[in-house]
Design a protein around this motif. Structure first.
Motif, PDB file in Angstrom:
ATOM      1  N   ILE A  31      44.178  25.890   2.435  1.00 33.37           N
ATOM      2  CA  ILE A  31      45.193  26.150   3.420  1.00 33.37           C
ATOM      3  C   ILE A  31      45.665  27.423   3.611  1.00 33.37           C
ATOM      4  CG2 ILE A  31      47.642  25.168   3.589  1.00 33.37           C
ATOM      5  CD1 ILE A  31      47.067  22.988   1.549  1.00 33.37           C
ATOM      6  N   PHE A  41      44.421  21.186   8.297  1.00 37.90           N
ATOM      7  CA  PHE A  41      45.495  20.788   7.353  1.00 37.90           C
ATOM      8  C   PHE A  41      46.412  19.720   8.240  1.00 37.90           C
ATOM      9  CE2 PHE A  41      49.818  21.712   5.623  1.00 37.90           C
ATOM     10  CZ  PHE A  41      49.716  21.353   4.464  1.00 37.90           C
ATOM     11  N   MET A  45      46.993  15.794   7.055  1.00 34.77           N
ATOM     12  CA  MET A  45      48.460  14.936   7.003  1.00 34.77           C
ATOM     13  C   MET A  45      48.571  14.030   7.883  1.00 34.77           C
ATOM     14  SD  MET A  45      51.368  17.588   5.885  1.00 34.77           S
ATOM     15  CE  MET A  45      51.506  19.072   7.185  1.00 34.77           C
ATOM     16  N   GLU A  48      46.894  10.997   6.496  1.00 34.30           N
ATOM     17  CA  GLU A  48      47.504  10.361   5.540  1.00 34.30           C
ATOM     18  C   GLU A  48      48.538   9.366   5.969  1.00 34.30           C
ATOM     19  OE1 GLU A  48      46.890  13.779   2.030  1.00 34.30           O
ATOM     20  OE2 GLU A  48      48.698  13.707   3.128  1.00 34.30           O
ATOM     21  N   GLU A  49      49.411  10.000   6.832  1.00 35.83           N
ATOM     22  CA  GLU A  49      50.804   9.184   7.350  1.00 35.83           C
ATOM     23  C   GLU A  49      50.258   8.096   8.052  1.00 35.83           C
ATOM     24  OE1 GLU A  49      53.382   9.695   6.166  1.00 35.83           O
ATOM     25  OE2 GLU A  49      53.132  11.613   5.191  1.00 35.83           O
TER      26      GLU A  49
ATOM     27  N   TYR B  28      51.909  24.502  -3.950  1.00 34.34           N
ATOM     28  CA  TYR B  28      51.663  23.347  -3.292  1.00 34.34           C
ATOM     29  C   TYR B  28      52.230  22.103  -4.069  1.00 34.34           C
ATOM     30  CZ  TYR B  28      48.905  19.549  -1.299  1.00 34.34           C
ATOM     31  OH  TYR B  28      48.614  18.494  -0.699  1.00 34.34           O
ATOM     32  N   LYS B  60      52.418  26.285   0.549  1.00 36.72           N
ATOM     33  CA  LYS B  60      51.324  25.742   1.201  1.00 36.72           C
ATOM     34  C   LYS B  60      51.421  24.299   1.357  1.00 36.72           C
ATOM     35  CE  LYS B  60      47.262  28.664   0.028  1.00 36.72           C
ATOM     36  NZ  LYS B  60      45.973  28.639  -0.799  1.00 36.72           N
ATOM     37  N   GLY B  61      52.373  23.649   1.370  1.00 35.68           N
ATOM     38  CA  GLY B  61      52.627  22.324   1.796  1.00 35.68           C
ATOM     39  C   GLY B  61      52.725  21.428   0.548  1.00 35.68           C
ATOM     40  N   GLY B  62      52.657  20.324   0.659  1.00 35.69           N
ATOM     41  CA  GLY B  62      53.005  19.182  -0.534  1.00 35.69           C
ATOM     42  C   GLY B  62      51.997  17.818  -0.087  1.00 35.69           C
ATOM     43  N   SER B  63      51.686  17.196  -1.071  1.00 32.70           N
ATOM     44  CA  SER B  63      51.110  15.948  -1.086  1.00 32.70           C
ATOM     45  C   SER B  63      51.971  14.696  -0.334  1.00 32.70           C
ATOM     46  CB  SER B  63      50.886  15.217  -2.431  1.00 32.70           C
ATOM     47  OG  SER B  63      52.106  14.900  -3.027  1.00 32.70           O
ATOM     48  N   LYS B  64      51.235  13.762  -0.150  1.00 32.20           N
ATOM     49  CA  LYS B  64      51.919  12.754   0.793  1.00 32.20           C
ATOM     50  C   LYS B  64      53.024  12.055  -0.163  1.00 32.20           C
ATOM     51  CE  LYS B  64      51.707   8.392   3.111  1.00 32.20           C
ATOM     52  NZ  LYS B  64      52.921   8.576   3.314  1.00 32.20           N
ATOM     53  N   ARG B  67      56.006  14.482   0.109  1.00 36.87           N
ATOM     54  CA  ARG B  67      56.727  14.415   1.549  1.00 36.87           C
ATOM     55  C   ARG B  67      57.609  13.009   1.625  1.00 36.87           C
ATOM     56  NH1 ARG B  67      51.641  15.857   3.455  1.00 36.87           N
ATOM     57  NH2 ARG B  67      51.156  13.612   4.332  1.00 36.87           N
ATOM     58  N   ASP B  68      56.821  11.916   1.078  1.00 34.29           N
ATOM     59  CA  ASP B  68      57.643  10.630   0.915  1.00 34.29           C
ATOM     60  C   ASP B  68      58.895  10.708   0.090  1.00 34.29           C
ATOM     61  OD1 ASP B  68      55.727   9.539   2.748  1.00 34.29           O
ATOM     62  OD2 ASP B  68      54.722   8.476   0.917  1.00 34.29           O
ATOM     63  N   ILE B  94      54.364  21.990   8.687  1.00 36.21           N
ATOM     64  CA  ILE B  94      55.062  20.989   7.612  1.00 36.21           C
ATOM     65  C   ILE B  94      56.363  20.453   8.049  1.00 36.21           C
ATOM     66  CG2 ILE B  94      55.749  21.066   5.161  1.00 36.21           C
ATOM     67  CD1 ILE B  94      53.591  23.446   4.648  1.00 36.21           C
ATOM     68  N   PHE B  97      56.700  17.438  10.373  1.00 31.70           N
ATOM     69  CA  PHE B  97      56.334  16.340   9.865  1.00 31.70           C
ATOM     70  C   PHE B  97      57.668  15.541   9.374  1.00 31.70           C
ATOM     71  CE2 PHE B  97      51.852  14.872   9.563  1.00 31.70           C
ATOM     72  CZ  PHE B  97      51.088  16.077  10.213  1.00 31.70           C
ATOM     73  N   ASN B 102      57.465  11.968   8.456  1.00 28.97           N
ATOM     74  CA  ASN B 102      58.141  11.715   7.306  1.00 28.97           C
ATOM     75  C   ASN B 102      59.714  12.225   7.558  1.00 28.97           C
ATOM     76  OD1 ASN B 102      55.349  13.569   6.273  1.00 28.97           O
ATOM     77  ND2 ASN B 102      55.842  11.724   5.256  1.00 28.97           N
TER      78      ASN B 102
END
Lengths: 300, 129
Positions: A31, A41, A45, A48-49, B28, B60-64, B67-68, B94, B97, B102
């Protein structure tokens, strides 16, 4: 092939997979703010969504389809006794007009039966809609204890021979749900039994991921034709009568499925039936006993 | 308590009652991190619903699951609004989303200027439980 070309090829394949509604792929990337990595990336995502949304949508579609089927069946089945009532009321009307009361008692009796049947049907639908696994309390349950208590209730009323495996495990489950499941299976075994002595066996087998519980009877058995329908609400509404709402097995299946278990039947005509259901091991086992024996209960 | 440092970010409550969070460079976030961070917000706010500024410029973001969780009802019970500070293309991606797939259950806006973000968040300061 350079790294960039390789990741571009993977991206094209991933987009192709997404177009086929396969959202299982993920791109293995670092990333960073590099445009190609950002796109990868973002694709990960998105995938996944969308995967999650597709599952939700497919569940909703199934619910909608069941709801449509349910509404149609309920409307159809409630219409049927209403039509019968209308016919009987016309006959009563004719008799009253002609001052002929000969058939009145019989017609009133039929009307009462139709009324009872309709009430049972509505009761069944209400029970079905109320039965769900939300807000359930899980407790530790001694399977032997619960089966023994249920057996004692039944042998007081009828000539029944119960055989309950000894040393069954203690499980964590919702107690009233388990009582409802076992009571339904036992009372069905008794209700439909055609032998001089009704014989019922209950045993439990530990498997890799769950516990499989079986309620076996020596009743008339179930023909292949009917076997696939016995858990179906839409079929069972047809069989409602004064003694039963007819959808006990449908409710049992709903409860078991909502608690991540399964139910099925093995049977052939004239040879009794075996109803199996499972309790997942993720509902943790508190205590286990061994070895296996069985004890029996006899009425009268 | 005026500030808390979790595994993935530093949080501080400023003089006007806005909680400012800055995720650590290259972090992350997983679900556990999201839970830890929101619990820290809760602790700083003394259980009140507060506006939050989240600086994700270096994440660097995050897992699903992460985010949920940030988009969940639980997060909405803690935050009255969220201004997300984004600078890089990655952090903007990010952030986008959280505006759609999200989507949060509280007002959320992306900013590249911290002062503008704080100014916007002031609208939500009195939005207490």
């Amino acid at each position: 092939m350079s790294d960039k070309e390789e990741i571009l090829t993977e991206m094209v394949e991933m987009i192709g997979a997404m177009a086929r509604l396969d959202f299982s792929r993920r791109l293995d990337i670092e990333i960073t703010n590099e445009p190609i990595n950002l796109i990868a990336f973002g694709l990960n995502m998105l995938s996944e969504e969308l995967e999650n949304n597709i599952v939700i949508r497919s569940n909703l579609e199934e619910i909608n389809s069941n709801l449509e089927k349910f509404s149609y069946t309920v409307a159809h089945d409630i219409k049927s006794p209403l039509n019968s009532s209308k016919g009987i009321i016309s006959l009563i009307e004719d008799e009253v007009k002609q001052y002929n009361n000969q058939g009145l008692n019989e017609y009133i009796e039929i009307l009462k039966n139709i009324n009872d049947r309709t009430r049972s049907m509505i009761q069944g639908i209400l029970e079905y809609s109320k039965s769900n696994a939300t807000n359930i309390t899980m407790t530790s349950i001694d399977l032997n204890d619960i089966c023994t208590k249920l057996a004692r209730d039944y042998i007081l009323k009828k000539e029944i021979h119960f055989s309950i495996e000894e040393d069954m495990p203690t499980l964590v489950y919702n107690e009233s749900a388990l009582i409802q499941i076992l009571s339904n299976l036992i009372s069905n075994a008794i209700k439909f039994n055609d032998k001089e002595i009704c014989e019922i066996s209950i045993f439990c087998k530990e498997r890799a991921f769950d516990y499989m519980i079986c309620v076996q009877d020596n009743g008339p058995g179930i023909g292949k034709q009917n076997m696939k329908f016995i858990f179906d609400l839409f079929e069972n509404l047809q069989s409602i009568n004064e003694d039963s709402t007819g959808i006990g097995l449908t409710i049992v299946k709903k409860i078991i499925m909502e608690m991540n278990g399964e139910i099925w039947v093995e049977s052939s005509l004239g040879e009794g039936s075996k109803f199996f259901f499972t309790i997942p091991k993720s509902t943790p086992l508190v205590q286990e006993k061994s070895p296996k024996h069985s004890h029996t209960f006899n009425s009268k | 308590m005026k500030e808390i440092t979790t595994k993935t970010e530093h949080l501080i409550i400023n003089d006007i009652g806005i909680i400012e969070c800055k995720t650590f460079p290259n972090s992350y976030l997983n679900l556990e991190d999201a839970i830890e961070n929101l619990n820290a917000v809760k602790a700083l706010a003394n259980g009140k619903k507060v506006p939050v500024l989240v600086d994700i410029t270096e994440t660097k973001g995050g897992s699903k699951e992460c985010r949920d969780y940030y988009a969940s009802e639980e997060a909405a019970n803690i935050q009255s609004a969220c201004a997300m500070l984004v600078e890089s293309s990655l952090s903007r991606l990010i952030g986008n989303f959280f505006l759609g797939l999200n989507k949060t259950k509280f007002p959320l806006k992306l900013f590249s200027d911290k002062n503008e973000a704080i100014y916007w968040l002031q609208n939500f300061i009195n939005d207490e439980r």
